[in-house]
Design a protein around this motif. Structure first.
Motif, short mmCIF file in Angstrom:
data_model
loop_
_atom_site.label_atom_id
_atom_site.label_comp_id
_atom_site.label_asym_id
_atom_site.label_seq_id
_atom_site.Cartn_x
_atom_site.Cartn_y
_atom_site.Cartn_z
N ARG A 192 -15.74 -20.05 -67.96
CA ARG A 192 -16.10 -19.47 -68.84
C ARG A 192 -17.18 -19.38 -69.86
O ARG A 192 -18.22 -18.40 -70.31
CB ARG A 192 -15.45 -18.31 -69.17
N ASP A 193 -17.28 -21.17 -69.92
CA ASP A 193 -17.73 -21.18 -71.90
C ASP A 193 -19.24 -22.08 -71.23
O ASP A 193 -19.07 -23.17 -70.83
CB ASP A 193 -17.37 -22.76 -72.85
N LYS A 194 -20.27 -21.25 -70.49
CA LYS A 194 -21.35 -21.37 -70.70
C LYS A 194 -22.29 -22.96 -70.66
O LYS A 194 -22.70 -23.84 -70.25
CB LYS A 194 -22.93 -20.52 -70.28
N VAL A 195 -22.26 -22.78 -72.73
CA VAL A 195 -22.84 -24.18 -73.04
C VAL A 195 -21.48 -25.31 -72.64
O VAL A 195 -22.34 -26.84 -72.33
CB VAL A 195 -22.57 -23.67 -74.73
N ALA A 196 -20.95 -25.44 -72.12
CA ALA A 196 -19.37 -26.66 -72.47
C ALA A 196 -19.64 -26.78 -71.04
O ALA A 196 -19.83 -27.99 -70.47
CB ALA A 196 -18.14 -26.01 -72.65
N VAL A 197 -19.90 -25.63 -69.96
CA VAL A 197 -20.11 -26.16 -68.64
C VAL A 197 -21.36 -27.13 -67.91
O VAL A 197 -21.30 -27.89 -67.77
CB VAL A 197 -19.89 -25.05 -67.88
N THR A 198 -22.33 -26.23 -69.38
CA THR A 198 -24.09 -26.86 -68.77
C THR A 198 -23.37 -28.11 -68.91
O THR A 198 -24.41 -29.19 -68.63
CB THR A 198 -24.85 -25.92 -69.58
N ASP A 199 -23.64 -28.61 -70.28
CA ASP A 199 -23.49 -29.55 -71.20
C ASP A 199 -22.60 -30.71 -70.43
O ASP A 199 -23.00 -32.05 -69.97
CB ASP A 199 -22.74 -30.00 -72.33
N ILE A 200 -21.25 -30.70 -69.54
CA ILE A 200 -21.09 -31.65 -69.08
C ILE A 200 -20.98 -31.46 -67.64
O ILE A 200 -20.74 -33.16 -67.40
CB ILE A 200 -19.26 -30.95 -68.90
N LEU A 201 -21.25 -31.08 -67.30
CA LEU A 201 -21.74 -31.34 -65.82
C LEU A 201 -23.26 -31.93 -65.61
O LEU A 201 -23.44 -33.72 -64.79
CB LEU A 201 -22.49 -29.60 -64.92
N GLU A 202 -24.35 -31.46 -66.79
CA GLU A 202 -25.35 -32.37 -67.19
C GLU A 202 -25.94 -33.80 -67.56
O GLU A 202 -26.26 -34.32 -67.21
CB GLU A 202 -26.26 -31.42 -68.00
N GLY A 203 -24.31 -33.68 -68.20
CA GLY A 203 -23.72 -35.43 -69.10
C GLY A 203 -23.23 -35.84 -67.69
O GLY A 203 -22.95 -37.23 -67.93
N LEU A 204 -23.30 -35.75 -66.49
CA LEU A 204 -23.00 -36.45 -65.13
C LEU A 204 -24.03 -37.73 -65.21
O LEU A 204 -25.20 -37.52 -65.48
CB LEU A 204 -23.17 -36.19 -64.11
N PRO A 205 -23.95 -39.07 -64.41
CA PRO A 205 -24.57 -40.09 -64.28
C PRO A 205 -25.38 -39.45 -62.75
O PRO A 205 -24.77 -38.61 -62.10
CB PRO A 205 -23.95 -41.17 -63.83
N GLY A 206 -26.70 -39.86 -63.44
CA GLY A 206 -27.45 -38.42 -61.99
C GLY A 206 -27.10 -39.88 -60.51
O GLY A 206 -26.89 -38.41 -59.65
N ASP A 207 -26.15 -40.57 -60.04
CA ASP A 207 -25.54 -40.67 -59.10
C ASP A 207 -24.57 -39.53 -58.67
O ASP A 207 -24.01 -39.39 -57.64
CB ASP A 207 -25.22 -42.46 -58.63
N TRP A 208 -23.69 -39.22 -59.58
CA TRP A 208 -22.77 -38.23 -59.47
C TRP A 208 -23.74 -36.47 -59.13
O TRP A 208 -22.96 -35.60 -59.15
CB TRP A 208 -21.92 -37.86 -60.89
N LYS A 209 -24.78 -36.49 -59.48
CA LYS A 209 -24.90 -35.37 -59.22
C LYS A 209 -25.71 -34.97 -57.63
O LYS A 209 -25.94 -33.76 -56.93
CB LYS A 209 -26.50 -35.20 -59.86
N GLN A 210 -25.54 -36.10 -56.83
CA GLN A 210 -25.40 -35.95 -54.95
C GLN A 210 -24.21 -35.25 -54.79
O GLN A 210 -23.41 -35.66 -53.91
CB GLN A 210 -26.01 -37.53 -54.55
#
Length: 251
Positions: free
Chosen positions: A61-79
């Protein structure tokens, strides 16, 4: 290495999916609110199946937290190959005139907006990667309504519409989109709906054999393991003893 991201991963369908995907050799990103339970599950699966697991503590539900925590993943984990939008809940079973507006907010913010926040980020990764499969956990409550279901049913009707919209919007990018819509599944769902009233929750499944979380995880695995040219748009799963929200065969 295939990667799956699962929300609501500490119980019910989410935990069963995490178990099955780990068994199939996926590395996983598990998202949930309960840190202790999430870390315990992650350690168990990592030890048992020798897979890499990232745990992300967040409320969808927390848009800011979700965005920060997902975008903070290392690049290879975004695959991310598979996103399972599982986080969701129902609260209360009152008629519309007696509903608790706080419960309404929680259901709408979790079931609809939370799903959107996660999907917005992960779908962009999939577009960049030119592959991916999004599985939205809907409900038979998104196909019909029942007394007292009002707002919960509305949120799952929204998931049904969003699933169709995603299928259209992401088609040019080769991304698969599927809705899996369970009927009666015995998880913590009814205990949450009735706010810990276990006796009332147990009555929901009295006299019949409901589905279990593993049944839904198996269906999700079937969906994501189809050949590249096959997309299952929509799946409804009910126990044999349930024909719809009104008609059940109770012994």
């Amino acid at each position: 290495m295939r990667t799956a991201l699962i929300t609501g991963a500490t119980s019910g369908i989410g935990e069963a999916c995490a178990h099955l995907f780990a068994q199939q050799g996926y590395r996983m990103i598990l998202v949930a609110r309960k840190q202790d339970k999430l870390e315990k599950i992650a350690k168990h699966f990592a030890d048992k199946y020798a897979v890499e697991i990232k745990t992300l503590i967040a409320d969808v539900r927390d848009k800011v937290a979700v965005t920060d925590i997902l975008e903070g993943l290392p690049g290879d984990w975004k695959q991310v190959d598979v996103l399972v939008n599982n986080a969701g809940l129902s609260l209360g079973l009152e008629p519309i005139d007696q509903g608790d507006t706080s419960d309404w907010d929680t259901m709408i913010d979790t079931n609809v907006k939370g799903l959107l926040y996660v999907t917005k980020i992960v779908s962009n990764w999939m577009i960049s990667n030119k592959k991916g499969h999004i599985v939205n956990i809907g409900s038979t409550a998104g196909k019909e309504v029942y007394p007292g279901g009002n707002v919960y049913c509305a949120t799952k009707h929204a998931v049904d519409a969003l699933n169709k919209g995603m299928r259209v919007d992401l088609l040019p990018h080769g991304i698969k989109v599927t809705a899996v819509n369970p009927g009666m599944v015995e998880t913590e769902f009814s205990k949450t709906r009735f706010k810990g009233d276990e006796a009332r929750a147990d009555k929901v499944y009295e006299g019949l054999e409901p589905l279990i979380a593993q049944d839904i995880a198996d269906a999700i695995w079937f969906v994501v393991s189809r050949p590249a040219h096959v997309n299952i748009d929509d799946m409804i799963i009910r126990p044999t003893a349930q024909a719809n929200s009104y008609v059940t065969n109770r012994k």
